[in-house]
Design an enzyme around this catalytic site. Sequence first.
Site, mmCIF file in Angstrom:
data_model
loop_
_atom_site.group_PDB
_atom_site.id
_atom_site.type_symbol
_atom_site.label_atom_id
_atom_site.label_comp_id
_atom_site.label_asym_id
_atom_site.label_seq_id
_atom_site.Cartn_x
_atom_site.Cartn_y
_atom_site.Cartn_z
ATOM 1 C CD GLU A 1 14.440 30.088 25.739
ATOM 2 O OE1 GLU A 1 14.456 31.159 25.126
ATOM 3 O OE2 GLU A 1 13.933 29.054 25.282
HETATM 4 C C1 LIG Z 1 14.120 41.480 27.036
HETATM 5 C C2 LIG Z 1 13.172 40.346 26.845
HETATM 6 C C3 LIG Z 1 13.302 39.524 25.737
HETATM 7 C C4 LIG Z 1 12.398 38.473 25.530
HETATM 8 N N1 LIG Z 1 12.463 37.730 24.365
HETATM 9 C C5 LIG Z 1 11.440 36.890 24.048
HETATM 10 C C6 LIG Z 1 11.349 36.281 22.760
HETATM 11 O O1 LIG Z 1 12.220 36.453 21.912
HETATM 12 N N2 LIG Z 1 10.256 35.521 22.478
HETATM 13 C C7 LIG Z 1 9.262 35.325 23.388
HETATM 14 O O2 LIG Z 1 8.290 34.647 23.073
HETATM 15 N N3 LIG Z 1 9.318 35.866 24.636
HETATM 16 C C8 LIG Z 1 10.381 36.652 24.983
HETATM 17 N N4 LIG Z 1 10.439 37.238 26.231
HETATM 18 C C9 LIG Z 1 9.395 36.931 27.202
HETATM 19 C C10 LIG Z 1 9.898 36.112 28.382
HETATM 20 O O3 LIG Z 1 10.204 34.808 27.989
HETATM 21 C C11 LIG Z 1 8.816 36.199 29.486
HETATM 22 O O4 LIG Z 1 8.873 37.523 29.994
HETATM 23 C C12 LIG Z 1 9.004 35.198 30.577
HETATM 24 O O5 LIG Z 1 8.775 33.894 30.092
HETATM 25 C C13 LIG Z 1 8.080 35.426 31.783
HETATM 26 O O6 LIG Z 1 6.774 35.715 31.411
HETATM 27 P P1 LIG Z 1 6.010 36.995 32.015
HETATM 28 O O7 LIG Z 1 6.935 38.164 31.815
HETATM 29 O O8 LIG Z 1 4.687 37.086 31.404
HETATM 30 O O9 LIG Z 1 5.909 36.721 33.562
HETATM 31 P P2 LIG Z 1 4.725 35.923 34.302
HETATM 32 O O10 LIG Z 1 4.471 34.648 33.583
HETATM 33 O O11 LIG Z 1 3.586 36.834 34.515
HETATM 34 O O12 LIG Z 1 5.392 35.588 35.710
HETATM 35 C C14 LIG Z 1 5.487 36.554 36.778
HETATM 36 C C15 LIG Z 1 6.130 35.878 37.985
HETATM 37 O O13 LIG Z 1 5.296 34.796 38.437
HETATM 38 C C16 LIG Z 1 6.028 33.595 38.485
HETATM 39 N N5 LIG Z 1 5.153 32.470 38.111
HETATM 40 C C17 LIG Z 1 4.293 32.393 37.068
HETATM 41 N N6 LIG Z 1 3.692 31.189 37.041
HETATM 42 C C18 LIG Z 1 4.183 30.485 38.060
HETATM 43 C C19 LIG Z 1 3.975 29.167 38.564
HETATM 44 N N7 LIG Z 1 3.150 28.299 37.957
HETATM 45 N N8 LIG Z 1 4.674 28.758 39.660
HETATM 46 C C20 LIG Z 1 5.539 29.595 40.265
HETATM 47 N N9 LIG Z 1 5.771 30.851 39.842
HETATM 48 C C21 LIG Z 1 5.113 31.302 38.759
HETATM 49 C C22 LIG Z 1 7.173 33.774 37.507
HETATM 50 O O14 LIG Z 1 8.295 32.951 37.818
HETATM 51 C C23 LIG Z 1 7.492 35.259 37.680
HETATM 52 O O15 LIG Z 1 8.348 35.439 38.773
HETATM 53 C C24 LIG Z 1 11.373 38.247 26.472
HETATM 54 C C25 LIG Z 1 11.268 39.058 27.611
HETATM 55 C C26 LIG Z 1 12.137 40.104 27.787
HETATM 56 C C27 LIG Z 1 11.945 40.998 28.985
#
Ligand SMILES: Cc1cc2nc3c(=O)[nH]c(=O)nc-3n(C[C@H](O)[C@H](O)[C@H](O)COP(=O)(O)OP(=O)(O)OC[C@H]3O[C@@H](n4cnc5c(N)ncnc54)[C@H](O)[C@@H]3O)c2cc1C
Length: 596
Positions: A442
């Site tokens: 989220e």
């Molecule tokens: C168990 C689980 C359930 C989930 N359920 C859902 C769901 O129901 N529906 C759905 O759509 N998604 C879902 N997600 C996805 C979840 O919302 C994302 O994993 C999350 O938003 C982060 O995206 P990412 O994993 O691609 O990380 P990334 O976006 O790759 O981020 C990696 C790191 O970089 C940092 N970062 C990225 N951009 C910036 C910036 N501009 N400034 C500073 N820091 C930054 C982030 O804070 C993080 O620490 C789920 C994930 C999990 C693991």
Amino acid sequence: MADYQAPLRDMRFVLNEVFDAPSLWASLPKIAENVDPDTADAILEEAGKITSGVLAPLNREADEQGCKWNEGEVSTPEGFKEAYQTIVEGGWNGLGGNPDFGGMGMPKTLVAQFEEMMQGANMAFGLAPMLTAGACLALDAHGSQELKEKYLPNMYSGVWSGAMDLTEPHAGTDLGIIRTKAEPNDDGSFNITGTKIFITWGEHDMAENIIHLVLAKLPDAPKGPKGISLFLVPKFMVNDDGSLGERNQFSCGSIEKKMGIKGSATCVMNFDGAKGWLVGEENKGLVAMFTMMNYERLGVGIQGIGAAEASLQSAREYANERIQSRAPTGAQQPEKAADPILVHPDVRRMLMTMKSYVEGGRAFSTYVAQWLDISKYSDNDEQRKHAEGMVALLTPVAKAFLTDRGLDTTIIGQQVFGGHGFIREWGQEQLVRDCRITQIYEGTNGIQAMDLMGRKVVGSQGKLYELFAQDVAAFIEANSSDEALRPYLEPLAASLERLSDVTEHVVNQAANNPEAIGAAAVDYLDMFGYTALAYMWAKVVKAAAPKAESDTSGFYTGKVKTARFYFDRLLPKTVSLAEGIRSGSDAMMAPAANEI
Ligand SMILES: Cc1cc2nc3c(=O)[nH]c(=O)nc-3n(C[C@H](O)[C@H](O)[C@H](O)COP(=O)(O)OP(=O)(O)OC[C@H]3O[C@@H](n4cnc5c(N)ncnc54)[C@H](O)[C@@H]3O)c2cc1C
């Protein structure tokens, strides 16, 4: 492990005595017609029975079993289907839903308590009703009348569940770069093609149909976040008479193996020309998503409190029973080989920290829920606008601070158990594992902090911050002659002043340094959160102190003593956070890539 018991006593205290929610409900006509204090109390009581009696007993075994994937079908852990049926029969999915389509129209202040119980009892399961409620919210706010009539009643009842499909393998935080495509058909529908990952409860066997809300791009869409649209994509097509038709062109490719919330399915969803319908306007999908995000983000913050409450219940009981060593002041229970560990100052530090975060956090989530209710239901434009500002400002704090402190609390709870917290038996390690995801999904907590500092505080040139600062200042002013509150008002005022100074400092820095916001954000959100919790504990003292003198149960006296612990031992963290923020961005930006 103590069996989870819904903390009804404290929820009633927060709702009725700290916030006087019944008066708020009575003042908002659209809520007043649905709820009165007796109805609210009966709902709390019943929610307590279901969460403690039906959901909590499944939590441990579901973590062991997990979900199973077989050729696109996902089967849930033992007992989940029956438990889901109980939720459906009680209409719990629609507790806060729009009554025009079969929802119960209950205020968020009340729904938040149910959500906390559900998440505390069984977070993996609780995600299903939570995501359905979120999908309903987006649909209700942005869907056409036809879509609402066709889908909402069965989603509110829970016969159909909801899923939110945003994330793709290469696009998590940055949704502007999603690749899922939506191609228009002649009949007004769209063909959706692409892969979504990490979709919670995207596939399962508990509901008859699963309604996906999917972010995708139209062929001629602008690049970036302004080119995203939202589509409703049902697992089974719904005929005009409401019966289910053929299966839609998408399936669950696999489910993830993961650290926690193992009882829930985290799905890869492959859309292969699936039929979908536009929700809201073209290219305005993110706006539609943000409608529900304020609710969902508070809901995730509440997950943090739920896990923390479960951890506290268990740790408190253990600290009274586990005997090790003698109290520093001499044997307290000489008839035993050693004293209960509760006698040790460090164990008390742990338990009081947990209680401070859990009960302060519950008050804070209710405070934010109160602003959500006003922003949604008030007839008065000015009042509604004010509440919308508060919601915008406080939502990232609720999501990130409550989940960060939620994880802290579960880890402290684990520590109270010593080695017994690390092994499986007592349930503490599961709470740590389950709670960890709340900091990530989220929108990660780092992104919440950027939202608070960048969009909300700097973006409004401090105006949104002022709404909160004025609310705290007005409380201090109004209660300046209250003797019981005096010891708390001074440090609260000092803490607010410190936060205001730092806010001004960062707003000024941001004008010249593009890295200033990112460098300050996480510490700033923490500082904000600790100050907000101090405000909550002062409100708690105001409600509890008059009743403490005649209190033999320990409830009210315990509140006042916890407030003292919070102000003495936790609020001072804001001093060091302020120091760190003022040091600016140099220390983190100076190292070259090969120096990190
Ligand atoms: C168990 C689980 C359930 C989930 N359920 C859902 C769901 O129901 N529906 C759905 O759509 N998604 C879902 N997600 C996805 C979840 O919302 C994302 O994993 C999350 O938003 C982060 O995206 P990412 O994993 O691609 O990380 P990334 O976006 O790759 O981020 C990696 C790191 O970089 C940092 N970062 C990225 N951009 C910036 C910036 N501009 N400034 C500073 N820091 C930054 C982030 O804070 C993080 O620490 C789920 C994930 C999990 C693991």
